[in-house]
Design a protein around this motif. Structure first.
Motif, PDB file in Angstrom:
ATOM      1  N   VAL A 116      38.334  37.669  23.515  1.00 20.14           N
ATOM      2  CA  VAL A 116      38.567  37.418  24.940  1.00 20.14           C
ATOM      3  C   VAL A 116      37.286  37.525  25.777  1.00 20.14           C
ATOM      4  N   ASN A 117      36.124  37.453  25.144  1.00 26.72           N
ATOM      5  CA  ASN A 117      34.874  37.496  25.901  1.00 26.72           C
ATOM      6  C   ASN A 117      34.804  36.423  26.980  1.00 26.72           C
ATOM      7  N   LYS A 118      35.273  35.211  26.654  1.00 32.12           N
ATOM      8  CA  LYS A 118      35.166  34.103  27.606  1.00 32.12           C
ATOM      9  C   LYS A 118      36.049  34.321  28.827  1.00 32.12           C
ATOM     10  N   ILE A 119      37.154  35.033  28.668  1.00 33.76           N
ATOM     11  CA  ILE A 119      37.988  35.370  29.816  1.00 33.76           C
ATOM     12  C   ILE A 119      37.203  36.272  30.759  1.00 33.76           C
ATOM     13  N   ALA A 120      36.499  37.246  30.193  1.00 35.04           N
ATOM     14  CA  ALA A 120      35.684  38.148  31.007  1.00 35.04           C
ATOM     15  C   ALA A 120      34.517  37.410  31.653  1.00 35.04           C
ATOM     16  N   THR A 121      33.936  36.438  30.950  1.00 35.32           N
ATOM     17  CA  THR A 121      32.846  35.637  31.520  1.00 35.32           C
ATOM     18  C   THR A 121      33.317  34.899  32.767  1.00 35.32           C
ATOM     19  N   LEU A 122      34.489  34.301  32.669  1.00 38.69           N
ATOM     20  CA  LEU A 122      35.059  33.568  33.810  1.00 38.69           C
ATOM     21  C   LEU A 122      35.337  34.516  34.975  1.00 38.69           C
ATOM     22  N   ARG A 123      35.885  35.661  34.692  1.00 36.99           N
ATOM     23  CA  ARG A 123      36.146  36.662  35.739  1.00 36.99           C
ATOM     24  C   ARG A 123      34.844  37.087  36.425  1.00 36.99           C
ATOM     25  N   ASN A 124      33.836  37.371  35.625  1.00 36.51           N
ATOM     26  CA  ASN A 124      32.575  37.880  36.167  1.00 36.51           C
ATOM     27  C   ASN A 124      31.833  36.841  37.017  1.00 36.51           C
ATOM     28  N   ALA A 125      32.133  35.570  36.791  1.00 33.91           N
ATOM     29  CA  ALA A 125      31.430  34.515  37.516  1.00 33.91           C
ATOM     30  C   ALA A 125      31.659  34.597  39.020  1.00 33.91           C
TER      31      ALA A 125
END
Length: 237
Positions: free
Chosen positions: A8-17
Motif C-alpha cells: 500500500v505504499n502508493k496509497i500513502a504516496t497519493l495521500r502525502n501529495a
C-alpha cells in the motif's frame, strides 16, 4: 494457492501529495482486506516519502490478515519491527535514496550481518524473508543466514516477459527448486502484474506469497480496487 499481499505504499504516496488524509490509508487497508487480499505489505523508508513509521504503528491495530514489513534493516527499522511485531519482515538492501528496490542481497558477502539481524527477529517470533535475485548461489547463501523464506526479485522477469517469457522464467525456476531442496519458503515480488502473474505462478513450484503494489494500484484506476484484487486471486489459484 499463493497468497496475495498488497503493498500500500502508493496509497500513502497519493495521500502525502496533498498533505492531508485523503485517501485514508487505514480505511483503504480495511477495504483491501474486505475485498479478499490475504496480506498487507508496507515498505517504510527513512525519508517517509510514502509510508511513515507512524502509519506502520497504526496499521498494526488494523490489519487482520498477514502483515509484512519490508525494508533495509537500519537500526530505526529494526526497532520499528520489534515494536510492531508483524507476521513477517522482509529484508531489502535498498539505499536510502532509492526510488524503488533494485537488487537482491549478496547473501554470501553479507552473511554475518543478515544472520545477526535475522536472529534478532526470529527471537521475537517474527517470520523472516530475504530479498534475493534469482541466482542459485544467493539462495544457498540465504540458507546459511537462517532465514525462513526468500523473496525472489522479479523485475527481470517482468521487464522481459513480453519478449520471451519461456527464457526469462528459467532462472526463477532454478532458484525456486534450490529453495525447495533447502527447505526455504518462496515469496516473490516487484513489477508483477495481471499480465504476467499467472504464468509466473504456474511455473514456480511452492510459491507461498506474492507482494504487489505499483501495478495493482495502477490497474485499479481502470478496473477498480475490488475487481483487481479478485482478478489477482483468480490468477493465483
Amino acid at each position: 494457492m499463493a497468497k496475495l499481499s498488497v503493498n500500500v505504499n502508493k496509497i500513502a504516496t497519493l495521500r502525502n501529495a496533498r498533505g492531508g488524509n485523503t485517501p485514508n490509508l487505514l480505511k483503504v487497508v480495511e477495504d483491501i482486506e474486505r475485498f479478499g487480499a490475504q496480506g498487507i505489505t508496507v515498505h517504510p523508508r527513512p525519508d517517509e516519502r510514502h509510508i511513515r513509521y507512524e502509519d506502520v504503528r497504526n496499521l498494526k491495530n488494523i490489519v487482520t490478515t498477514e502483515f509484512n514489513i519490508e525494508g533495509n534493516p537500519i537500526p530505526a527499522f529494526i526497532d520499528l519491527v520489534l515494536e510492531v511485531r508483524p507476521t513477517q519482515v522482509t529484508l531489502v538492501p535498498d539505499a536510502e535514496d532509492a526510488i524503488t528496490s533494485n537488487a537482491g542481497w549478496d547473501t554470501v558477502k553479507h552473511k554475518d550481518f543478515l544472520s545477526d539481524v535475522i536472529g534478532i527477529f526470529k527471537e521475537a517470533g517474527i517470520r523472516t524473508s530475504i530479498f534475493v535475485d534469482p541466482i542459485v548461489a544467493a539462495v544457498e547463501g540465504a540458507k546459511d543466514t537462517g532465514t525462513d523464506r526468500i523473496e525472489l526479485y522479479t523485475e527481470s522477469y517482468a521487464s522481459d516477459y513480453a519478449k520471451n517469457k519461456e527464457m526469462v522464467i528459467k532462472p526463477f525456476i532454478k532458484a525456486s527448486k534450490k529453495a525447495i531442496d533447502l527447505s526455504i519458503g518462496i515469496n516473490a515480488g516487484h513489477d508483477l502484474s495481471l499480465d504476467n502473474i499467472q504464468y509466473f505462478k504456474a511455473n514456480i513450484p511452492n510459491l507461498l506469497e506474492v507482494s504487489i503494489g505499483h501495478a495493482l494500484i495502477c490497474e485499479s484506476l481502470y478496473f477498480g480496487l475490488d475487481n483487481v484484487i479478485n482478478m489477482y486471486l483468480n490468477k493465483l489459484k
